[in-house]
Design an enzyme around this catalytic site. Sequence first.
Site, short mmCIF file in Angstrom:
data_model
loop_
_atom_site.label_atom_id
_atom_site.label_comp_id
_atom_site.label_asym_id
_atom_site.label_seq_id
_atom_site.Cartn_x
_atom_site.Cartn_y
_atom_site.Cartn_z
CE LYS A 95 42.58 46.89 46.68
NZ LYS A 95 41.50 45.89 46.71
O1 OMP Z 1 40.00 48.35 45.72
C1 OMP Z 1 39.10 48.12 46.59
O2 OMP Z 1 37.94 47.79 46.26
C2 OMP Z 1 39.40 48.42 48.00
C3 OMP Z 1 40.27 49.49 48.28
C4 OMP Z 1 40.41 49.94 49.62
O3 OMP Z 1 41.09 50.91 49.91
N1 OMP Z 1 39.72 49.29 50.60
C5 OMP Z 1 38.91 48.21 50.36
O4 OMP Z 1 38.30 47.69 51.30
N2 OMP Z 1 38.79 47.75 49.06
C6 OMP Z 1 37.99 46.53 48.80
O5 OMP Z 1 36.63 46.69 49.22
C7 OMP Z 1 36.13 45.44 49.70
C8 OMP Z 1 35.73 45.56 51.18
O6 OMP Z 1 34.43 46.00 51.24
P1 OMP Z 1 33.59 45.88 52.63
O7 OMP Z 1 33.31 44.39 52.87
O8 OMP Z 1 32.36 46.68 52.35
O9 OMP Z 1 34.45 46.45 53.73
C9 OMP Z 1 37.24 44.41 49.55
O10 OMP Z 1 37.07 43.72 48.34
C10 OMP Z 1 38.49 45.29 49.53
O11 OMP Z 1 39.54 44.67 48.80
#
Ligand code: OMP
Length: 273
Positions: A95
């Site tokens: 990002k």
């Molecule tokens: O760019 C990303 O991957 C991202 C964008 C977003 O809007 N929301 C988001 O959760 N993420 C990323 O997705 C991952 C979270 O995934 P979960 O653990 O499945 O919730 C983290 O690495 C966040 O940085």
Amino acid sequence: MTFTEKLEAAWKNSNSLLMVGLDPDPNRFPPCIQQSKQAIFDFCKGIIDATAPYVCGFKPQIAYFASESAEEQLAALCDYIHKTYPHLPLVLDSKRGDIGTTAEHYAKEAYKRYQADAVTVNPYMGFDSIEPYLAWQNKGVIILCRTSNPGGSDLQFFESSSGEPLYLHVASLVAEKWNRHGQCGLVVGATFPEELKKVRERVGDDVPLLVPGIGAQGGDINSTVQAGKNTRSTGMMINSSRAILYASSGDDWQEAAAAVAMQTRDAINAARG
Ligand SMILES: O=C(O)c1cc(=O)[nH]c(=O)n1[C@@H]1O[C@H](COP(=O)(O)O)[C@@H](O)[C@H]1O
């Protein structure tokens, strides 16, 4: 092969839209891993090997490595993925966002140091902060659009004079002006299926969407797929990190991760119809 071609091939050959996010948190590692001198590499390698049959790619989140001074382990993991699973796209989630000269170095960090096929970037600083990534014509640039977090509404819903919310303005800019060589994708959260649908309608079939927010963030798989799929029932990298990584903290951590990955892939495929 371009990122988009590699992703299309992965969707087809893996029959999966699931992307496994690599967010290694040593506080959540199973005890059997914690004593290793390179615990972060060993944990992520174990997850990669366990879930590779069920995914269309992997998404390491750089913060989890950098906060532990484990950038070398990240570089080794990226090398491992490319050597062992060359067919699976690697999306570095960093990002980044800065002026052009600095962005050139962020692009080199992603595409040269970490050999990423694509990288996530923040569009807040506008096109000249994105352009340096596009110079790497075979690489992908995944641009934040409607993020999965509640706070995303603070700015992304801000309406322009024409009444259009900012996130849709970003989607139009990317699809109509920034998307040189078909390199760009967008990030849209599974937690906002209505907006996901509007983005897909705005950008058409060929802009891939990185869709985090199922699993730990509670996004609904069926709503996500119905809203975000393209006319070929592909078009998305649906990310799940914590729900898969930490499915078990016992000795069966790899089997548990594989089981959740397979179940998630199958639930996504059932929704694709
Ligand atoms: O760019 C990303 O991957 C991202 C964008 C977003 O809007 N929301 C988001 O959760 N993420 C990323 O997705 C991952 C979270 O995934 P979960 O653990 O499945 O919730 C983290 O690495 C966040 O940085």
